[in-house]
Motif scaffolding. Sequence first.
Motif, mmCIF file in Angstrom:
data_model
loop_
_atom_site.group_PDB
_atom_site.id
_atom_site.type_symbol
_atom_site.label_atom_id
_atom_site.label_comp_id
_atom_site.label_asym_id
_atom_site.label_seq_id
_atom_site.Cartn_x
_atom_site.Cartn_y
_atom_site.Cartn_z
ATOM 1 N N SER A 84 -67.375 -5.610 45.309
ATOM 2 C CA SER A 84 -67.952 -6.343 44.179
ATOM 3 C C SER A 84 -68.065 -5.457 42.946
ATOM 4 N N VAL A 85 -68.532 -4.232 43.141
ATOM 5 C CA VAL A 85 -68.637 -3.308 42.005
ATOM 6 C C VAL A 85 -67.257 -2.988 41.438
ATOM 7 N N SER A 86 -66.283 -2.780 42.316
ATOM 8 C CA SER A 86 -64.913 -2.503 41.852
ATOM 9 C C SER A 86 -64.328 -3.694 41.100
ATOM 10 N N SER A 87 -64.632 -4.911 41.553
ATOM 11 C CA SER A 87 -64.140 -6.103 40.857
ATOM 12 C C SER A 87 -64.750 -6.221 39.463
ATOM 13 N N LEU A 88 -66.049 -5.937 39.350
ATOM 14 C CA LEU A 88 -66.691 -5.996 38.037
ATOM 15 C C LEU A 88 -66.137 -4.916 37.105
ATOM 16 N N VAL A 89 -65.901 -3.724 37.654
ATOM 17 C CA VAL A 89 -65.312 -2.659 36.835
ATOM 18 C C VAL A 89 -63.911 -3.047 36.381
#
Length: 219
Positions: A84-89
Amino acid sequence: MVPLSLSSSPLTTFPLNYNNNNKKAFLFINGDQRNTSLAYYNPLSLRLSSVGMAMMMKKKKKKGFGTVCHAAPITARNLQFISSVSSLVLMFSKGTAIQKSFIVPLFALQAPVAVISWIKGEYGMWTAFLALLIRLFFFIPGELELPFLALILVIVAPYQVMNLQGTQQGAIVSLLIAGYLAFQHFSRAGSLQKSIEQGSIIATLAIVCITAVSLLLLF
């Protein structure tokens, strides 16, 4: 008249020779009863015992101040948070030429249960409502449009789609999306060296994390 003494005679010690175990022997003789006893003195054992006591005291002093290191287990929940964090980044990153609209369904499939519950709850509804009002009357930058679409997609998605989370089918779909994004990124970058340049290294790391997490969640 012979004076009578009530005090006992002191013990008299006579050193003897050393034995094979390096123990020095002493002969104790009682002055009155003429009893003899033989005792052994080992300086090496006393030295070892004193060293052992010092080590025990040192361990007691250190007890409670040591640092306990342990590795956190890699669970599916931790992998989902990483994805999820990688997708937002990757949504906000500018160092890639991928079609970012594919990140929205990937985020919906791999978001943790706590995040999905928050989005579908009251706070998520109010956040989507306020974001929609701002979108209607004001200009929203393109970087903020994808998170807004991900929020709306999770809210309006039917339960049959959201039930794919944590299943084999959902992991296969996520891996296909992540693989397609990785193919787009590295093919349009031209080479591996260009994909890790300073302008696109963050996007490259995010895509690698998404692909690796999708592969791990498949097993």
